[in-house]
Design a protein around this motif. Structure first.
Motif, mmCIF file in Angstrom:
data_model
loop_
_atom_site.group_PDB
_atom_site.id
_atom_site.type_symbol
_atom_site.label_atom_id
_atom_site.label_comp_id
_atom_site.label_asym_id
_atom_site.label_seq_id
_atom_site.Cartn_x
_atom_site.Cartn_y
_atom_site.Cartn_z
ATOM 1 N N GLU A 12 0.844 -1.183 0.000
ATOM 2 C CA GLU A 12 0.000 0.000 0.000
ATOM 3 C C GLU A 12 0.889 1.245 0.000
ATOM 4 O OE1 GLU A 12 -3.648 1.801 2.683
ATOM 5 O OE2 GLU A 12 -2.842 -0.174 3.099
ATOM 6 N N LEU A 13 0.566 2.192 -0.856
ATOM 7 C CA LEU A 13 1.363 3.397 -0.977
ATOM 8 C C LEU A 13 0.832 4.447 -0.009
ATOM 9 C CD1 LEU A 13 1.619 3.553 -4.844
ATOM 10 C CD2 LEU A 13 3.273 2.653 -3.246
ATOM 11 N N SER A 15 3.111 6.858 1.651
ATOM 12 C CA SER A 15 3.956 8.034 1.617
ATOM 13 C C SER A 15 3.628 8.880 0.386
ATOM 14 C CB SER A 15 5.421 7.614 1.580
ATOM 15 O OG SER A 15 6.250 8.698 1.268
ATOM 16 N N PRO A 16 3.587 10.199 0.521
ATOM 17 C CA PRO A 16 3.354 11.032 -0.663
ATOM 18 C C PRO A 16 4.490 10.932 -1.676
ATOM 19 C CG PRO A 16 3.733 12.395 1.280
ATOM 20 C CD PRO A 16 3.640 10.988 1.744
ATOM 21 N N ILE A 17 5.676 10.571 -1.198
ATOM 22 C CA ILE A 17 6.818 10.435 -2.105
ATOM 23 C C ILE A 17 6.650 9.199 -2.980
ATOM 24 C CG2 ILE A 17 9.311 10.121 -2.213
ATOM 25 C CD1 ILE A 17 9.443 11.738 0.424
ATOM 26 N N THR A 18 6.293 8.063 -2.381
ATOM 27 C CA THR A 18 6.097 6.860 -3.193
ATOM 28 C C THR A 18 4.881 7.002 -4.090
ATOM 29 O OG1 THR A 18 4.889 5.827 -1.368
ATOM 30 C CG2 THR A 18 7.220 5.305 -1.553
ATOM 31 N N GLN A 19 3.847 7.697 -3.634
ATOM 32 C CA GLN A 19 2.685 7.953 -4.489
ATOM 33 C C GLN A 19 3.084 8.805 -5.686
ATOM 34 O OE1 GLN A 19 -0.212 9.744 -1.941
ATOM 35 N NE2 GLN A 19 -0.740 7.827 -0.912
ATOM 36 N N ALA A 20 3.939 9.807 -5.446
ATOM 37 C CA ALA A 20 4.385 10.678 -6.536
ATOM 38 C C ALA A 20 5.246 9.917 -7.538
ATOM 39 C CB ALA A 20 5.154 11.864 -5.970
ATOM 40 N N ILE A 21 6.066 8.971 -7.060
ATOM 41 C CA ILE A 21 6.906 8.178 -7.968
ATOM 42 C C ILE A 21 6.024 7.357 -8.905
ATOM 43 C CG2 ILE A 21 8.534 6.256 -8.098
ATOM 44 C CD1 ILE A 21 9.751 7.297 -5.472
ATOM 45 N N VAL A 22 5.055 6.647 -8.340
ATOM 46 C CA VAL A 22 4.189 5.794 -9.157
ATOM 47 C C VAL A 22 3.332 6.643 -10.100
ATOM 48 C CG1 VAL A 22 2.312 4.109 -9.071
ATOM 49 C CG2 VAL A 22 4.209 3.939 -7.468
ATOM 50 N N GLN A 23 2.811 7.772 -9.630
ATOM 51 C CA GLN A 23 2.005 8.644 -10.488
ATOM 52 C C GLN A 23 2.839 9.219 -11.630
ATOM 53 O OE1 GLN A 23 0.380 11.503 -7.786
ATOM 54 N NE2 GLN A 23 -1.123 10.061 -6.923
ATOM 55 N N HIS A 24 4.091 9.582 -11.342
ATOM 56 C CA HIS A 24 4.978 10.095 -12.396
ATOM 57 C C HIS A 24 5.232 9.038 -13.461
ATOM 58 C CE1 HIS A 24 8.385 12.019 -14.358
ATOM 59 N NE2 HIS A 24 9.050 10.888 -14.173
ATOM 60 N N LEU A 25 5.488 7.802 -13.024
ATOM 61 C CA LEU A 25 5.759 6.732 -13.986
ATOM 62 C C LEU A 25 4.520 6.389 -14.802
ATOM 63 C CD1 LEU A 25 8.083 4.428 -11.877
ATOM 64 C CD2 LEU A 25 8.725 5.971 -13.720
ATOM 65 N N GLU A 26 3.338 6.436 -14.187
ATOM 66 C CA GLU A 26 2.109 6.155 -14.928
ATOM 67 C C GLU A 26 1.812 7.257 -15.940
ATOM 68 O OE1 GLU A 26 -0.728 5.682 -11.800
ATOM 69 O OE2 GLU A 26 -0.274 3.547 -11.518
ATOM 70 N N ALA A 27 2.107 8.503 -15.578
ATOM 71 C CA ALA A 27 1.801 9.624 -16.471
ATOM 72 C C ALA A 27 2.831 9.791 -17.585
ATOM 73 C CB ALA A 27 1.714 10.911 -15.660
ATOM 74 N N ASN A 28 4.122 9.599 -17.271
ATOM 75 C CA ASN A 28 5.185 9.894 -18.232
ATOM 76 C C ASN A 28 5.825 8.671 -18.865
ATOM 77 O OD1 ASN A 28 4.837 12.611 -17.641
ATOM 78 N ND2 ASN A 28 6.246 12.488 -15.917
ATOM 79 N N GLY A 29 5.481 7.492 -18.423
ATOM 80 C CA GLY A 29 6.092 6.281 -18.977
ATOM 81 C C GLY A 29 7.451 6.017 -18.359
ATOM 82 N N PRO A 30 8.278 5.204 -19.006
ATOM 83 C CA PRO A 30 9.590 4.850 -18.449
ATOM 84 C C PRO A 30 10.448 6.083 -18.194
ATOM 85 C CG PRO A 30 9.057 3.446 -20.312
ATOM 86 C CD PRO A 30 8.018 4.513 -20.266
ATOM 87 N N LEU A 62 9.995 -0.347 -3.977
ATOM 88 C CA LEU A 62 8.806 -0.362 -4.835
ATOM 89 C C LEU A 62 8.863 -1.514 -5.836
ATOM 90 C CD1 LEU A 62 8.259 3.459 -5.468
ATOM 91 C CD2 LEU A 62 6.747 1.902 -4.244
ATOM 92 N N CYS A 63 10.066 -1.840 -6.311
ATOM 93 C CA CYS A 63 10.216 -3.000 -7.210
ATOM 94 C C CYS A 63 9.894 -4.293 -6.466
ATOM 95 C CB CYS A 63 11.632 -3.065 -7.770
ATOM 96 S SG CYS A 63 11.988 -1.844 -9.030
ATOM 97 N N ALA A 64 10.317 -4.389 -5.207
ATOM 98 C CA ALA A 64 10.053 -5.591 -4.420
ATOM 99 C C ALA A 64 8.570 -5.746 -4.137
ATOM 100 C CB ALA A 64 10.840 -5.555 -3.107
ATOM 101 N N GLN A 65 7.835 -4.634 -4.073
ATOM 102 C CA GLN A 65 6.398 -4.677 -3.819
ATOM 103 C C GLN A 65 5.594 -4.817 -5.107
ATOM 104 O OE1 GLN A 65 5.610 -1.019 -1.782
ATOM 105 N NE2 GLN A 65 6.498 -1.714 0.134
ATOM 106 N N ASP A 66 6.257 -4.937 -6.245
ATOM 107 C CA ASP A 66 5.624 -5.049 -7.566
ATOM 108 C C ASP A 66 4.788 -3.825 -7.919
ATOM 109 O OD1 ASP A 66 6.756 -7.425 -8.307
ATOM 110 O OD2 ASP A 66 5.119 -8.648 -7.511
ATOM 111 N N GLN A 67 5.162 -2.666 -7.417
ATOM 112 C CA GLN A 67 4.513 -1.424 -7.827
ATOM 113 C C GLN A 67 5.127 -0.919 -9.123
ATOM 114 O OE1 GLN A 67 1.940 0.066 -6.456
ATOM 115 N NE2 GLN A 67 1.757 -1.216 -4.647
ATOM 116 N N ILE A 68 6.454 -1.093 -9.258
ATOM 117 C CA ILE A 68 7.173 -0.685 -10.465
ATOM 118 C C ILE A 68 8.138 -1.808 -10.830
ATOM 119 C CG2 ILE A 68 6.988 1.769 -9.906
ATOM 120 C CD1 ILE A 68 9.913 1.704 -9.031
#
Length: 143
Positions: A12-13, A15-30, A62-68
């Protein structure tokens, strides 16, 4: 209220930092770590004092949690949102391991594997030794 209600689910995300990382990757791609770092500079509570060490640690978690997951494109390490699709293609883990070989030591002829001492190995026995302040000849305790 039971304690189970307060427990956070794994992955579960919060932290606002981990949420921002996942949102950035979803919006901008790799994206690489530097692009993610530039995005996180706008987040309150993010500090890049330690360079990219803390960010890379957070990305590994985040990689270990399968988020990214990580991908290499044109020799560059990039992070992509979502679990690794190739991880499912690897196959299943074997459930049963092969047991180690068992040798029957109670059957057959026993032959000790003594080695012959090299020449001069027992030359120290010729010299008298010191025992309780007195010199005496060498005595083997085995014989």
């Amino acid at each position: 209220m039971p304690i189970e209600k307060f427990k956070n689910l794994k992955g579960e995300l919060l932290s606002p930092i981990t949420q921002a990382i996942v949102q950035h990757l979803e919006a901008n791609g790799p994206s690489d770590a530097m692009a993610i770092n530039q995005t996180l500079l706008r987040i309150d509570g993010y500090s890049d004092d330690a360079g990219l060490v803390a960010l890379r640690s957070r990305l590994r978690k985040l990689c270990a949690q399968d988020q990214i997951h990580r991908a290499i494109q044109n020799g560059k390490l990039l992070y992509v949102a979502g679990p690794d699709p190739q991880a499912a293609d690897v196959g299943t883990v074997p459930t049963a391991l092969t047991p180690p070989p068992r040798h029957n030591v109670m059957q057959g002829h026993y032959a000790p594997s003594w080695t012959v001492a090299r020449a001069g190995a027992l030359d120290y026995a010729k010299h008298p030794s010191l025992h309780m302040g007195q010199r005496r000849e060498f005595r083997s305790e085995v014989v």
